[in-house]
Motif scaffolding. Structure first.
Motif, mmCIF file in Angstrom:
data_model
loop_
_atom_site.group_PDB
_atom_site.id
_atom_site.type_symbol
_atom_site.label_atom_id
_atom_site.label_comp_id
_atom_site.label_asym_id
_atom_site.label_seq_id
_atom_site.Cartn_x
_atom_site.Cartn_y
_atom_site.Cartn_z
ATOM 1 N N SER A 126 0.820 -1.216 0.000
ATOM 2 C CA SER A 126 0.000 0.000 0.000
ATOM 3 C C SER A 126 0.854 1.266 0.000
ATOM 4 O O SER A 126 0.501 2.249 -0.662
ATOM 5 C CB SER A 126 -0.951 -0.002 1.194
ATOM 6 O OG SER A 126 -0.219 -0.030 2.398
ATOM 7 N N ALA A 171 2.164 1.634 -3.507
ATOM 8 C CA ALA A 171 1.097 2.078 -4.402
ATOM 9 C C ALA A 171 0.829 3.572 -4.224
ATOM 10 O O ALA A 171 0.598 4.290 -5.207
ATOM 11 C CB ALA A 171 -0.176 1.278 -4.145
ATOM 12 N N CYS A 190 1.148 6.440 -7.051
ATOM 13 C CA CYS A 190 0.069 7.395 -7.326
ATOM 14 C C CYS A 190 0.598 8.824 -7.326
ATOM 15 O O CYS A 190 0.282 9.608 -8.228
ATOM 16 C CB CYS A 190 -1.032 7.234 -6.285
ATOM 17 S SG CYS A 190 -2.401 8.373 -6.468
ATOM 18 N N SER A 226 -3.862 6.277 -11.248
ATOM 19 C CA SER A 226 -4.247 4.876 -11.015
ATOM 20 C C SER A 226 -3.317 3.918 -11.743
ATOM 21 O O SER A 226 -2.986 2.844 -11.210
ATOM 22 C CB SER A 226 -5.701 4.649 -11.445
ATOM 23 O OG SER A 226 -5.854 4.930 -12.816
ATOM 24 N N GLY A 227 -2.866 4.285 -12.929
ATOM 25 C CA GLY A 227 -1.955 3.410 -13.669
ATOM 26 C C GLY A 227 -0.638 3.218 -12.956
ATOM 27 O O GLY A 227 -0.138 2.092 -12.835
ATOM 28 N N ILE A 276 -1.158 1.083 -9.725
ATOM 29 C CA ILE A 276 -1.287 -0.346 -10.024
ATOM 30 C C ILE A 276 0.055 -0.930 -10.426
ATOM 31 O O ILE A 276 0.431 -2.030 -9.992
ATOM 32 C CB ILE A 276 -2.346 -0.568 -11.119
ATOM 33 C CG1 ILE A 276 -3.732 -0.232 -10.567
ATOM 34 C CG2 ILE A 276 -2.310 -1.990 -11.653
ATOM 35 C CD1 ILE A 276 -4.811 -0.157 -11.623
ATOM 36 N N ALA A 300 2.309 -1.202 -7.318
ATOM 37 C CA ALA A 300 1.816 -2.257 -6.425
ATOM 38 C C ALA A 300 2.124 -3.641 -6.982
ATOM 39 O O ALA A 300 2.507 -4.543 -6.239
ATOM 40 C CB ALA A 300 0.318 -2.094 -6.194
ATOM 41 N N ALA A 301 1.969 -3.809 -8.281
ATOM 42 C CA ALA A 301 2.270 -5.102 -8.902
ATOM 43 C C ALA A 301 3.753 -5.432 -8.781
ATOM 44 O O ALA A 301 4.128 -6.576 -8.483
ATOM 45 C CB ALA A 301 1.839 -5.092 -10.366
#
Length: 78
Positions: A14, A17, A21, A58-59, A62, A65-66
């Protein structure tokens, strides 16, 4: 380390991520500044800026985070 306590992960998914962001928002802001400097502002300016902001934030969140998830899985295998 005391009994029953677990070591904290060096970076949680988190938090990575959130960093992604914020980096996405910064990249979109620089892109909008580029539009303003070169005087190539698209016609529906608010729609254009908002769409890029949502997609960039958001891209990148994600994506980061991945990468953090995969890095954690690979570290766990060792």
């Amino acid at each position: 380390m005391t009994k029953g306590s677990r070591p904290k992960p060096d970076e949680s998914i988190s938090s990575v991520a959130l960093s992604g962001c914020l980096i996405g928002i910064a990249a979109v802001a620089l892109h909008q500044i580029h539009h303003a400097i070169t005087n190539s502002i698209p016609e529906p300016v608010y729609t254009h800026a908002l769409t890029e902001l949502i997609a960039g934030a958001s891209g990148d969140a994600i994506l980061f985070a991945a990468i953090a998830f995969l890095r954690g899985r690979l570290k766990a295998r060792r």
